[in-house]
Design an enzyme around this catalytic site. Structure first.
Site, short mmCIF file in Angstrom:
data_model
loop_
_atom_site.label_atom_id
_atom_site.label_comp_id
_atom_site.label_asym_id
_atom_site.label_seq_id
_atom_site.Cartn_x
_atom_site.Cartn_y
_atom_site.Cartn_z
N SER A 171 0.80 -1.23 0.00
CA SER A 171 0.00 0.00 0.00
C SER A 171 0.83 1.27 0.00
CB SER A 171 -0.93 0.01 1.22
OG SER A 171 -0.19 0.00 2.42
N HIS A 199 -5.29 -4.80 -2.26
CA HIS A 199 -5.04 -3.84 -3.35
C HIS A 199 -4.95 -4.50 -4.72
CE1 HIS A 199 -4.33 -0.52 -0.53
NE2 HIS A 199 -3.70 -1.41 0.21
N LYS A 231 -12.31 -1.41 -0.88
CA LYS A 231 -11.52 -0.73 -1.90
C LYS A 231 -12.19 -0.87 -3.26
CE LYS A 231 -7.20 -0.84 0.69
NZ LYS A 231 -7.82 -1.18 2.00
#
Length: 382
Positions: A171, A199, A231
Protein backbone atom coordinates in the site's frame (compact mmCIF):
# COMPACT_ATOMS: atom_id res chain seq x y z
CA UNK A 1 0.98 14.46 45.40
CA UNK A 2 -1.28 15.47 42.50
CA UNK A 3 -3.02 12.74 40.51
CA UNK A 4 -2.26 13.25 36.81
CA UNK A 5 -2.56 9.84 35.11
CA UNK A 6 -2.53 11.18 31.54
CA UNK A 7 0.19 13.82 31.61
CA UNK A 8 2.33 11.49 29.53
CA UNK A 9 -0.15 11.94 26.67
CA UNK A 10 0.70 15.66 26.53
CA UNK A 11 4.41 14.80 26.34
CA UNK A 12 3.73 12.40 23.46
CA UNK A 13 1.64 15.04 21.68
CA UNK A 14 4.45 17.59 21.93
CA UNK A 15 6.92 15.10 20.46
CA UNK A 16 4.57 14.33 17.57
CA UNK A 17 4.07 18.02 16.86
CA UNK A 18 7.82 18.67 16.87
CA UNK A 19 8.32 15.84 14.37
CA UNK A 20 5.49 17.01 12.10
CA UNK A 21 3.53 13.81 12.72
CA UNK A 22 0.25 15.10 14.16
CA UNK A 23 -2.80 13.43 12.64
CA UNK A 24 -6.25 15.02 12.66
CA UNK A 25 -9.72 13.94 11.57
CA UNK A 26 -11.26 15.86 8.68
CA UNK A 27 -14.95 14.96 8.26
CA UNK A 28 -15.88 15.17 4.60
CA UNK A 29 -19.15 16.47 3.25
CA UNK A 30 -21.53 14.27 1.28
CA UNK A 31 -20.81 16.37 -1.80
CA UNK A 32 -17.49 18.03 -2.55
CA UNK A 33 -15.79 19.86 -5.39
CA UNK A 34 -12.51 18.11 -4.60
CA UNK A 35 -11.12 15.71 -7.19
CA UNK A 36 -10.57 12.52 -5.19
CA UNK A 37 -7.22 10.77 -5.58
CA UNK A 38 -7.02 9.94 -1.88
CA UNK A 39 -9.60 7.22 -1.33
CA UNK A 40 -9.27 3.53 -2.17
CA UNK A 41 -12.32 3.58 -4.45
CA UNK A 42 -10.31 2.08 -7.32
CA UNK A 43 -13.24 1.28 -9.59
CA UNK A 44 -15.38 4.28 -8.65
CA UNK A 45 -18.15 2.05 -7.28
CA UNK A 46 -18.80 3.51 -3.83
CA UNK A 47 -21.38 5.93 -5.27
CA UNK A 48 -22.45 3.84 -8.24
CA UNK A 49 -26.28 3.88 -8.32
CA UNK A 50 -26.49 0.11 -8.71
CA UNK A 51 -24.22 -0.46 -5.71
CA UNK A 52 -25.94 2.05 -3.44
CA UNK A 53 -29.33 0.64 -4.46
CA UNK A 54 -28.13 -2.83 -3.46
CA UNK A 55 -27.04 -1.44 -0.08
CA UNK A 56 -30.41 0.22 0.47
CA UNK A 57 -32.35 -2.87 -0.55
CA UNK A 58 -30.30 -5.02 1.84
CA UNK A 59 -30.96 -2.62 4.73
CA UNK A 60 -34.68 -2.60 4.02
CA UNK A 61 -34.78 -6.38 3.81
CA UNK A 62 -32.42 -7.42 6.59
CA UNK A 63 -32.31 -4.36 8.86
CA UNK A 64 -29.72 -1.74 9.74
CA UNK A 65 -27.37 -4.13 11.56
CA UNK A 66 -26.46 -7.80 11.61
CA UNK A 67 -27.88 -7.96 15.19
CA UNK A 68 -25.25 -10.35 16.50
CA UNK A 69 -22.18 -12.43 15.81
CA UNK A 70 -22.21 -14.62 12.72
CA UNK A 71 -22.65 -17.75 14.86
CA UNK A 72 -25.72 -16.38 16.66
CA UNK A 73 -28.00 -14.15 14.54
CA UNK A 74 -25.47 -12.28 12.38
CA UNK A 75 -25.44 -14.61 9.37
CA UNK A 76 -28.02 -14.02 6.64
CA UNK A 77 -28.68 -15.52 3.24
CA UNK A 78 -27.06 -12.37 1.89
CA UNK A 79 -23.76 -13.13 3.66
CA UNK A 80 -23.85 -16.69 2.30
CA UNK A 81 -24.47 -15.44 -1.25
CA UNK A 82 -21.61 -12.96 -0.99
CA UNK A 83 -19.24 -15.66 0.26
CA UNK A 84 -20.26 -18.07 -2.50
CA UNK A 85 -19.92 -15.53 -5.31
CA UNK A 86 -16.71 -14.03 -3.95
CA UNK A 87 -15.02 -17.44 -3.74
CA UNK A 88 -16.18 -18.36 -7.25
CA UNK A 89 -15.07 -15.04 -8.72
CA UNK A 90 -11.59 -15.20 -7.19
CA UNK A 91 -11.10 -18.91 -7.92
CA UNK A 92 -11.20 -20.36 -4.40
CA UNK A 93 -13.17 -23.21 -2.87
CA UNK A 94 -14.73 -21.20 -0.06
CA UNK A 95 -14.84 -17.78 1.59
CA UNK A 96 -15.73 -16.27 4.95
CA UNK A 97 -16.82 -12.65 5.35
CA UNK A 98 -15.71 -10.45 8.28
CA UNK A 99 -16.60 -6.99 9.52
CA UNK A 100 -13.34 -5.55 8.11
CA UNK A 101 -10.24 -6.51 6.18
CA UNK A 102 -8.27 -5.87 9.36
CA UNK A 103 -10.36 -8.48 11.20
CA UNK A 104 -9.87 -10.92 8.31
CA UNK A 105 -6.08 -10.68 8.58
CA UNK A 106 -6.17 -11.10 12.35
CA UNK A 107 -8.38 -14.17 11.90
CA UNK A 108 -6.20 -15.89 9.31
CA UNK A 109 -2.94 -15.37 11.16
CA UNK A 110 -4.16 -16.22 14.65
CA UNK A 111 -6.28 -19.23 13.65
CA UNK A 112 -3.67 -20.83 11.37
CA UNK A 113 -0.76 -20.57 13.81
CA UNK A 114 -0.01 -20.86 17.51
CA UNK A 115 2.74 -20.55 20.10
CA UNK A 116 4.75 -23.36 18.46
CA UNK A 117 4.48 -21.91 14.95
CA UNK A 118 6.59 -19.59 12.81
CA UNK A 119 5.25 -16.73 10.68
CA UNK A 120 7.56 -15.33 8.02
CA UNK A 121 6.40 -11.80 7.25
CA UNK A 122 7.54 -9.31 4.59
CA UNK A 123 9.02 -6.11 6.04
CA UNK A 124 6.58 -4.02 4.01
CA UNK A 125 3.40 -5.76 5.17
CA UNK A 126 0.35 -3.82 6.31
CA UNK A 127 -0.22 -3.00 9.98
CA UNK A 128 -3.07 -5.51 10.17
CA UNK A 129 -0.63 -8.29 9.27
CA UNK A 130 1.88 -7.00 11.82
CA UNK A 131 -0.82 -7.03 14.49
CA UNK A 132 -1.97 -10.50 13.43
CA UNK A 133 1.57 -11.76 13.90
CA UNK A 134 1.74 -10.20 17.36
CA UNK A 135 -1.59 -11.67 18.47
CA UNK A 136 -0.89 -15.14 17.07
CA UNK A 137 1.64 -16.04 19.80
CA UNK A 138 3.79 -17.49 17.01
CA UNK A 139 7.44 -16.65 16.53
CA UNK A 140 7.71 -14.05 13.76
CA UNK A 141 10.60 -13.62 11.35
CA UNK A 142 10.44 -10.31 9.48
CA UNK A 143 12.34 -10.71 6.21
CA UNK A 144 13.55 -8.17 3.63
CA UNK A 145 10.92 -6.81 1.28
CA UNK A 146 9.89 -8.96 -1.70
CA UNK A 147 12.66 -11.51 -1.20
CA UNK A 148 11.63 -15.18 -1.70
CA UNK A 149 15.15 -16.41 -0.90
CA UNK A 150 14.96 -14.70 2.50
CA UNK A 151 11.63 -16.45 3.08
CA UNK A 152 13.20 -19.80 2.16
CA UNK A 153 16.02 -19.31 4.64
CA UNK A 154 13.64 -18.28 7.42
CA UNK A 155 11.37 -21.28 6.86
CA UNK A 156 14.37 -23.62 7.07
CA UNK A 157 15.11 -22.42 10.60
CA UNK A 158 11.88 -23.89 11.99
CA UNK A 159 11.01 -27.54 12.25
CA UNK A 160 7.35 -27.19 13.16
CA UNK A 161 4.30 -25.50 11.67
CA UNK A 162 5.07 -22.38 9.67
CA UNK A 163 3.52 -20.05 7.14
CA UNK A 164 4.58 -17.05 5.08
CA UNK A 165 2.45 -13.92 4.73
CA UNK A 166 2.64 -11.01 2.32
CA UNK A 167 0.62 -8.23 0.79
CA UNK A 168 -0.06 -8.88 -2.89
CA UNK A 169 0.32 -5.17 -3.65
CA UNK A 170 2.01 -3.02 -1.03
CA UNK A 171 0.00 0.00 0.00
CA UNK A 172 2.93 2.38 0.39
CA UNK A 173 4.71 2.14 -2.98
CA UNK A 174 2.14 0.15 -4.95
CA UNK A 175 4.65 -2.55 -5.94
CA UNK A 176 3.60 -6.19 -6.28
CA UNK A 177 4.95 -9.13 -4.31
CA UNK A 178 6.80 -11.92 -6.20
CA UNK A 179 3.95 -14.36 -5.60
CA UNK A 180 5.20 -17.14 -7.88
CA UNK A 181 8.57 -17.22 -6.13
CA UNK A 182 6.98 -17.08 -2.68
CA UNK A 183 4.57 -19.90 -3.51
CA UNK A 184 7.46 -22.03 -4.76
CA UNK A 185 9.53 -21.70 -1.58
CA UNK A 186 6.43 -22.32 0.55
CA UNK A 187 5.64 -25.52 -1.37
CA UNK A 188 9.22 -26.70 -0.87
CA UNK A 189 8.90 -26.12 2.88
CA UNK A 190 5.38 -27.56 3.16
CA UNK A 191 4.14 -24.21 4.44
CA UNK A 192 1.00 -22.28 3.48
CA UNK A 193 1.22 -18.86 1.84
CA UNK A 194 -1.21 -16.23 3.11
CA UNK A 195 -1.67 -13.29 0.74
CA UNK A 196 -3.49 -10.07 1.58
CA UNK A 197 -5.02 -9.12 -1.78
CA UNK A 198 -6.65 -5.90 -0.58
CA UNK A 199 -5.04 -3.84 -3.35
CA UNK A 200 -5.15 -6.53 -6.04
CA UNK A 201 -8.83 -7.46 -6.08
CA UNK A 202 -10.65 -5.50 -8.76
CA UNK A 203 -7.44 -4.32 -10.41
CA UNK A 204 -5.22 -7.32 -11.18
CA UNK A 205 -6.04 -10.58 -12.93
CA UNK A 206 -8.59 -11.27 -15.62
CA UNK A 207 -11.55 -9.00 -15.01
CA UNK A 208 -10.13 -7.93 -11.64
CA UNK A 209 -10.07 -11.40 -10.07
CA UNK A 210 -7.00 -10.48 -8.07
CA UNK A 211 -3.27 -10.95 -7.89
CA UNK A 212 -3.45 -14.66 -7.04
CA UNK A 213 -5.59 -15.33 -10.10
CA UNK A 214 -3.13 -13.33 -12.20
CA UNK A 215 -0.27 -15.48 -10.86
CA UNK A 216 -2.14 -18.73 -11.47
CA UNK A 217 -2.21 -19.49 -7.74
CA UNK A 218 -5.89 -19.00 -6.87
CA UNK A 219 -7.44 -22.11 -5.38
CA UNK A 220 -4.13 -23.79 -4.58
CA UNK A 221 -4.18 -26.19 -1.63
CA UNK A 222 -1.56 -24.20 0.25
CA UNK A 223 -2.89 -20.74 -0.64
CA UNK A 224 -5.05 -18.54 1.57
CA UNK A 225 -6.16 -15.07 0.50
CA UNK A 226 -7.44 -12.24 2.63
CA UNK A 227 -9.03 -9.13 1.15
CA UNK A 228 -11.16 -6.12 1.85
CA UNK A 229 -14.53 -5.16 0.44
CA UNK A 230 -13.80 -1.47 1.04
CA UNK A 231 -11.52 -0.73 -1.90
CA UNK A 232 -12.42 -1.93 -5.38
CA UNK A 233 -15.87 -3.08 -4.29
CA UNK A 234 -16.64 0.32 -2.73
CA UNK A 235 -18.28 -1.13 0.37
CA UNK A 236 -16.93 -2.23 3.76
CA UNK A 237 -15.84 -5.51 5.30
CA UNK A 238 -13.28 -8.20 4.61
CA UNK A 239 -12.97 -11.86 3.73
CA UNK A 240 -10.71 -14.89 3.94
CA UNK A 241 -10.67 -17.25 0.94
CA UNK A 242 -9.10 -20.68 0.71
CA UNK A 243 -9.72 -24.43 0.91
CA UNK A 244 -13.05 -25.33 2.49
CA UNK A 245 -11.36 -27.04 5.45
CA UNK A 246 -9.47 -23.83 6.22
CA UNK A 247 -12.69 -21.82 6.19
CA UNK A 248 -14.42 -24.37 8.45
CA UNK A 249 -11.46 -24.11 10.82
CA UNK A 250 -11.80 -20.31 10.97
CA UNK A 251 -15.52 -20.56 11.73
CA UNK A 252 -14.62 -22.62 14.80
CA UNK A 253 -11.46 -20.87 15.98
CA UNK A 254 -11.07 -17.30 14.64
CA UNK A 255 -11.83 -14.92 17.50
CA UNK A 256 -12.52 -11.93 15.21
CA UNK A 257 -15.22 -14.07 13.59
CA UNK A 258 -16.72 -15.77 16.66
CA UNK A 259 -16.88 -12.74 18.95
CA UNK A 260 -17.50 -9.89 16.51
CA UNK A 261 -20.87 -8.67 15.25
CA UNK A 262 -21.43 -9.74 11.65
CA UNK A 263 -20.96 -7.40 8.71
CA UNK A 264 -23.93 -5.02 8.36
CA UNK A 265 -26.42 -6.18 5.70
CA UNK A 266 -26.11 -2.92 3.77
CA UNK A 267 -22.34 -3.42 3.42
CA UNK A 268 -22.80 -7.05 2.37
CA UNK A 269 -25.43 -6.03 -0.17
CA UNK A 270 -23.28 -3.26 -1.59
CA UNK A 271 -20.26 -5.57 -1.93
CA UNK A 272 -22.36 -8.21 -3.67
CA UNK A 273 -23.83 -5.60 -6.01
CA UNK A 274 -20.36 -4.27 -6.84
CA UNK A 275 -19.03 -7.78 -7.46
CA UNK A 276 -21.84 -8.54 -9.88
CA UNK A 277 -21.30 -5.22 -11.65
CA UNK A 278 -17.58 -5.97 -12.00
CA UNK A 279 -18.37 -9.35 -13.54
CA UNK A 280 -20.46 -7.58 -16.18
CA UNK A 281 -17.96 -4.75 -16.70
CA UNK A 282 -14.48 -6.31 -16.42
CA UNK A 283 -12.97 -3.42 -18.37
CA UNK A 284 -13.07 -1.35 -15.17
CA UNK A 285 -10.12 -3.34 -13.81
CA UNK A 286 -7.96 -2.68 -16.86
CA UNK A 287 -8.86 1.00 -16.86
CA UNK A 288 -7.68 1.45 -13.26
CA UNK A 289 -4.26 0.11 -14.21
CA UNK A 290 -4.09 2.32 -17.28
CA UNK A 291 -4.85 5.42 -15.21
CA UNK A 292 -2.13 4.50 -12.71
CA UNK A 293 0.49 4.10 -15.41
CA UNK A 294 -0.51 7.39 -17.03
CA UNK A 295 -0.30 9.28 -13.75
CA UNK A 296 3.10 7.74 -13.00
CA UNK A 297 4.47 8.39 -16.49
CA UNK A 298 3.47 12.05 -16.55
CA UNK A 299 4.77 12.78 -13.05
CA UNK A 300 8.11 11.05 -13.65
CA UNK A 301 8.51 12.78 -17.02
CA UNK A 302 8.09 16.09 -15.18
CA UNK A 303 10.92 15.25 -12.79
CA UNK A 304 9.21 13.80 -9.71
CA UNK A 305 10.29 10.53 -8.11
CA UNK A 306 7.59 7.89 -8.18
CA UNK A 307 7.58 4.09 -8.07
CA UNK A 308 6.16 2.42 -11.18
CA UNK A 309 2.77 1.08 -10.08
CA UNK A 310 1.93 -2.61 -10.39
CA UNK A 311 -1.75 -1.98 -9.64
CA UNK A 312 -3.63 1.25 -8.82
CA UNK A 313 -1.43 2.88 -6.16
CA UNK A 314 0.89 5.67 -7.34
CA UNK A 315 3.43 6.74 -4.73
CA UNK A 316 5.27 10.06 -5.15
CA UNK A 317 8.17 10.77 -2.80
CA UNK A 318 8.44 13.93 -0.73
CA UNK A 319 11.63 15.36 0.81
CA UNK A 320 10.35 15.25 4.40
CA UNK A 321 7.32 14.55 6.57
CA UNK A 322 6.66 18.28 6.95
CA UNK A 323 6.88 18.93 3.21
CA UNK A 324 4.59 15.97 2.48
CA UNK A 325 1.93 17.37 4.81
CA UNK A 326 2.29 20.83 3.28
CA UNK A 327 2.20 19.40 -0.26
CA UNK A 328 -0.99 17.46 0.44
CA UNK A 329 -2.56 20.56 2.02
CA UNK A 330 -1.61 22.71 -0.98
CA UNK A 331 -3.13 20.12 -3.31
CA UNK A 332 -6.34 20.19 -1.28
CA UNK A 333 -6.45 23.98 -1.38
CA UNK A 334 -6.15 23.71 -5.17
CA UNK A 335 -9.06 21.25 -5.37
CA UNK A 336 -7.27 17.89 -5.30
CA UNK A 337 -7.46 15.34 -2.45
CA UNK A 338 -4.38 13.12 -2.18
CA UNK A 339 -3.11 10.75 0.49
CA UNK A 340 -0.12 11.61 2.65
CA UNK A 341 1.99 8.76 4.03
CA UNK A 342 4.66 9.49 6.62
CA UNK A 343 6.25 7.72 9.59
CA UNK A 344 5.21 5.49 11.25
CA UNK A 345 2.97 4.45 8.33
CA UNK A 346 5.97 4.06 6.01
CA UNK A 347 8.49 1.37 6.98
CA UNK A 348 11.45 3.07 5.29
CA UNK A 349 10.84 6.47 6.90
CA UNK A 350 10.39 8.19 3.52
CA UNK A 351 7.28 10.36 3.31
CA UNK A 352 5.10 10.25 0.22
CA UNK A 353 2.00 11.46 -1.51
CA UNK A 354 -0.19 8.46 -2.27
CA UNK A 355 -2.45 8.74 -5.30
CA UNK A 356 -5.37 6.48 -6.12
CA UNK A 357 -5.82 5.72 -9.79
CA UNK A 358 -9.58 5.36 -10.20
CA UNK A 359 -11.15 3.67 -13.19
CA UNK A 360 -13.75 6.44 -13.53
CA UNK A 361 -11.28 9.31 -13.92
CA UNK A 362 -11.54 11.19 -17.20
CA UNK A 363 -8.55 12.36 -19.22
CA UNK A 364 -9.39 15.92 -18.22
CA UNK A 365 -9.33 14.95 -14.53
CA UNK A 366 -6.02 13.11 -14.93
CA UNK A 367 -4.49 16.17 -16.53
CA UNK A 368 -5.85 18.49 -13.83
CA UNK A 369 -4.48 16.20 -11.10
CA UNK A 370 -1.01 16.09 -12.64
CA UNK A 371 -0.94 19.87 -13.09
CA UNK A 372 -1.94 20.44 -9.46
CA UNK A 373 0.67 18.03 -8.10
CA UNK A 374 3.40 19.64 -10.18
CA UNK A 375 2.51 23.26 -9.37
CA UNK A 376 2.37 22.52 -5.62
CA UNK A 377 5.49 20.33 -5.49
CA UNK A 378 7.88 21.39 -2.65
CA UNK A 379 10.98 21.03 -4.83
CA UNK A 380 11.66 22.47 -8.27
CA UNK A 381 10.58 20.09 -11.03
CA UNK A 382 13.23 19.58 -13.74
Amino acid sequence: MSYAPFDWIDDEARRRAAAGLVRTLRPRAAETELLDLASNDYLGLSRNPEVTAAAAAAARTWGAGATGSRLVTGSTALHAALEHELAAFCGFEAALVFSSGYAANLAALTALTGHDSLIVSDAGNHASIVDGCRLSRAATAVVPHADPEAVRKALRTHGGRALAVTDSVFSVDGDAAPLAGLARVCREAGAPLVVDDAHGLGVLGEGGRGALAAAGLAGGEGIVATLTLSKSLGSQGGAVLGPARVIRHLVNTARTFIFDTGLAPAAAGAALGALRLLRREPERAERAGEVALELHGRLVAAGLTAVRPDAAVVSVRAPSAESAVRWAADCRAAGLAVGCFRPPSVPDGISRLRLTARADLTQEQIGAAVDTILTTAPLPVS
